[in-house]
Design an enzyme around this catalytic site. Sequence first.
Site, short mmCIF file in Angstrom:
data_model
loop_
_atom_site.label_atom_id
_atom_site.label_comp_id
_atom_site.label_asym_id
_atom_site.label_seq_id
_atom_site.Cartn_x
_atom_site.Cartn_y
_atom_site.Cartn_z
N ASP A 224 -6.40 9.15 3.85
CA ASP A 224 -5.43 8.26 3.19
C ASP A 224 -4.01 8.60 3.66
O ASP A 224 -3.76 9.71 4.14
CB ASP A 224 -5.54 8.43 1.68
CG ASP A 224 -4.82 7.33 0.90
OD1 ASP A 224 -4.43 6.32 1.52
OD2 ASP A 224 -4.68 7.48 -0.33
N GLU A 225 -3.09 7.66 3.51
CA GLU A 225 -1.66 7.86 3.84
C GLU A 225 -1.51 8.46 5.24
O GLU A 225 -0.75 9.41 5.45
CB GLU A 225 -0.99 8.78 2.81
CG GLU A 225 -1.08 8.30 1.37
CD GLU A 225 -0.17 7.11 1.07
OE1 GLU A 225 0.47 6.61 2.01
OE2 GLU A 225 -0.13 6.68 -0.08
N ARG B 136 8.39 -1.11 -4.90
CA ARG B 136 7.96 -0.45 -6.13
C ARG B 136 8.02 -1.43 -7.31
O ARG B 136 7.41 -1.19 -8.34
CB ARG B 136 8.86 0.76 -6.48
CG ARG B 136 8.93 1.90 -5.50
CD ARG B 136 7.58 2.35 -5.03
NE ARG B 136 7.20 1.69 -3.80
CZ ARG B 136 5.97 1.68 -3.30
NH1 ARG B 136 4.99 2.26 -3.94
NH2 ARG B 136 5.70 1.06 -2.17
N LYS C 40 -5.25 -0.41 -1.31
CA LYS C 40 -5.90 0.51 -0.37
C LYS C 40 -6.76 1.55 -1.08
O LYS C 40 -7.80 1.95 -0.56
CB LYS C 40 -4.87 1.19 0.52
CG LYS C 40 -3.96 2.20 -0.18
CD LYS C 40 -3.04 2.87 0.80
CE LYS C 40 -2.10 3.83 0.11
NZ LYS C 40 -2.79 4.94 -0.56
N THR C 41 -6.35 1.99 -2.28
CA THR C 41 -7.16 2.97 -2.99
C THR C 41 -8.51 2.39 -3.36
O THR C 41 -9.56 3.03 -3.21
CB THR C 41 -6.43 3.45 -4.27
OG1 THR C 41 -5.17 4.01 -3.90
CG2 THR C 41 -7.26 4.51 -4.99
N GLN D 27 5.71 2.24 5.74
CA GLN D 27 6.02 3.15 4.64
C GLN D 27 6.08 4.61 5.10
O GLN D 27 5.94 5.53 4.29
CB GLN D 27 4.98 3.00 3.52
CG GLN D 27 5.00 1.64 2.85
CD GLN D 27 4.09 1.59 1.64
OE1 GLN D 27 4.41 2.14 0.58
NE2 GLN D 27 2.95 0.93 1.78
#
Length: 720
Positions: free
Chosen positions: A246-247, A666, A56-57, A277
């Site tokens: 973002d997020e 992770r 996504k970044t 998330q």
Amino acid sequence: MQDNSLYEFNDGLSEDALDEDPQSDSILEGLNESQHEAVSAELRNMLIIAGAGTGKTRVLVSRIAWLIKHYHIAPRNIMAVTFTNKAATEMRERLSLMVGNSVQSSLWANTFHSICLRLLRAYAQYAGLVPGFTILDTDSQVSLVKRLMKDMNIDTKEFKPSDIASNISKQKENGIRALAYSKKVSVKSPDYVKVTDRVYTVYEKVCNQENSVDFSELLLRTVELLENNREIRELQHRRFKEILVDEFQDTNSIQYRFLRLIAGPNSHVLVVGDDDQSIYGWRGADVGNMRKFLEDFSDVKQVLLALNYRSTQKILDVANTIIGFNSDRLMEKVLKGNFGEGDKVKILNCANNKVEAATVTDRIAALHDSGVDYRDISILYRNNYLSLDFEQNLLRKHIPFVIYGGQKFFERAEILDAIAYMRILVNEDDDTALLRIINTPSRKIGPKVVEGLRTIASERNCSLIKAIRLLEAHVNSGNVDKTLSSLYKKISVFYELFKALNEKRQNMSLSAFADEMLRMTGLYKYYQEKDFKDGKDTEEHSRYANLGMLISNIKEFEAAPPAEDDSSEENTSESTTEKEKKTEDPLLTYLSNITLVSTGELNEEGGTSNVADAVNLMTMHASKGLEFKYVFLVGFEKDILPSRLCAYSDKSLAEERRLAYVGVTRAKKALFISYAQVRSMFGKSEPTGASSFLRDLVREYKGKQDVPLMIEAVKGYSFY
């Protein structure tokens, strides 16, 4: 309002930002089909649902580059909202490589708090603030609340100041001011609500008097500024053509209100998030904002990113299965990886917590012996208390480790003292800062002297510095009142220091002044002596050394290029506000920057990352956004994950399952999940056993051939 020239908008684009790149399609190289769709989409509102590890970044950065190169949107007309300062810096650096350095100073890529601060600095008077206001960090906020509670004779043992401060912040994040909160309180309300009501009312008044704002106030005050000032709001609408967040699953109520206010009728908003998330509901995050976005913004294009670039497929299969039990998902997504199948996820069924810690430590030692760097290994747990057994075993095996979530650089007493001196120099009304350092190091200014000074300030309705000036004038007038003369004599040693520091900083660079300040105040000598007395003078990160690191941090700040800040100036004329900006106090700017960063991004060494070769220990919450080749999810058991407090609420249970999903995702190469059959707590051994999430996972694959996990009993205990 000032004259309309302040609100003239120059829609021209700078030449360096607008150079047409004939190879703009190179931005799309290497993107998968879904990423390509998101980056090259037409100008419109978008919701990108990005699964864990799906890049996504890269999509966000590439989209901004596409807007600049393909649609000719100037960087200054783009706002990118991130959730950490580190993420914002990374975004600007990546964009510089793609579209040139001009983006570094002109693009607004910041956190919600930083963006709101920039707006409040530009429009302080319209927001009810005096220019030069300071920001209360968490420690200062709690100190202020504690002081007020003591003044109000409220028992600080029965009602923790930190809890009351947290509750006040929570109300602000919901857009509730003290007066509105009071109207909700009744005689039947719980005692802590009544106490919060009393403190909040006074706290709000004192913050206004001291010209200080806390973190939540930055957001609420900006929202009120935009709601109450149409001209300022419309100026931002003309300024920001494209807004990216973002997020998004982690936004709270006040952040969502800000987004709706800052986006104009001709703006486009792109939000990126993953409802799977969303793990910060306990601090106000509302995953429901993703659904609200679809309702409140028109013609929203949805794009799903599900190709994972982080983990092996076996790890992803476990993650997909765990999260699949949640029924409140925005849409079903099944993560697919491109790193092969990988090893099966190992579930370690341990006899007790001591066996679990010893087993995990032995596996880590074996991994390192096989050539794995310690830094590529992480131990994740639900709660901080679970780390003790692992710390002891790692120490026993001489395995280096770093614990995240401990005391951060800007939370240390010596750093807070230095910052308090700086704060009182830029904002004389900041009594909270003054009270921290008026007798640090000791100047024989005891509690009675301070109380006498506070009494004068209260009677005259002024700050403590102004009260000292009144005392000075009184004594210099020849008045022989012995009590007041004695009080001024005792307080004058600090006041003379204050005046000397103010004079010194006028003609020195920021770093040189800070170094001189630490000498003049005696903080260098004070903490050097404390280190020696405590036997810490030879430690690499002694308190004295930390003060030296603060000077290094200030030098780095001085060397960094200044950000373009034209939120209130859209023309080339020299308005009053513009002239003020050009002479803005660098000390004030520095304090603003470090206060926002100190919310938890700097480790104990003042850095933002761990470069040492050490095993990483942290909570699952702290691990979000990080990745490691080898992950040990420990304490994966009943009453821990899900937490006993969340087990009977469907909403809380869903968030706990999302937390487990975050922990699993992770891992890049190998994942170990461990739990104990018996755990020692509060001096007693209690039977625990596998988490219900783990049992669901095992049952889901029972009888199937392609199983992504294997169970290993340690000390012969069976899984069930």
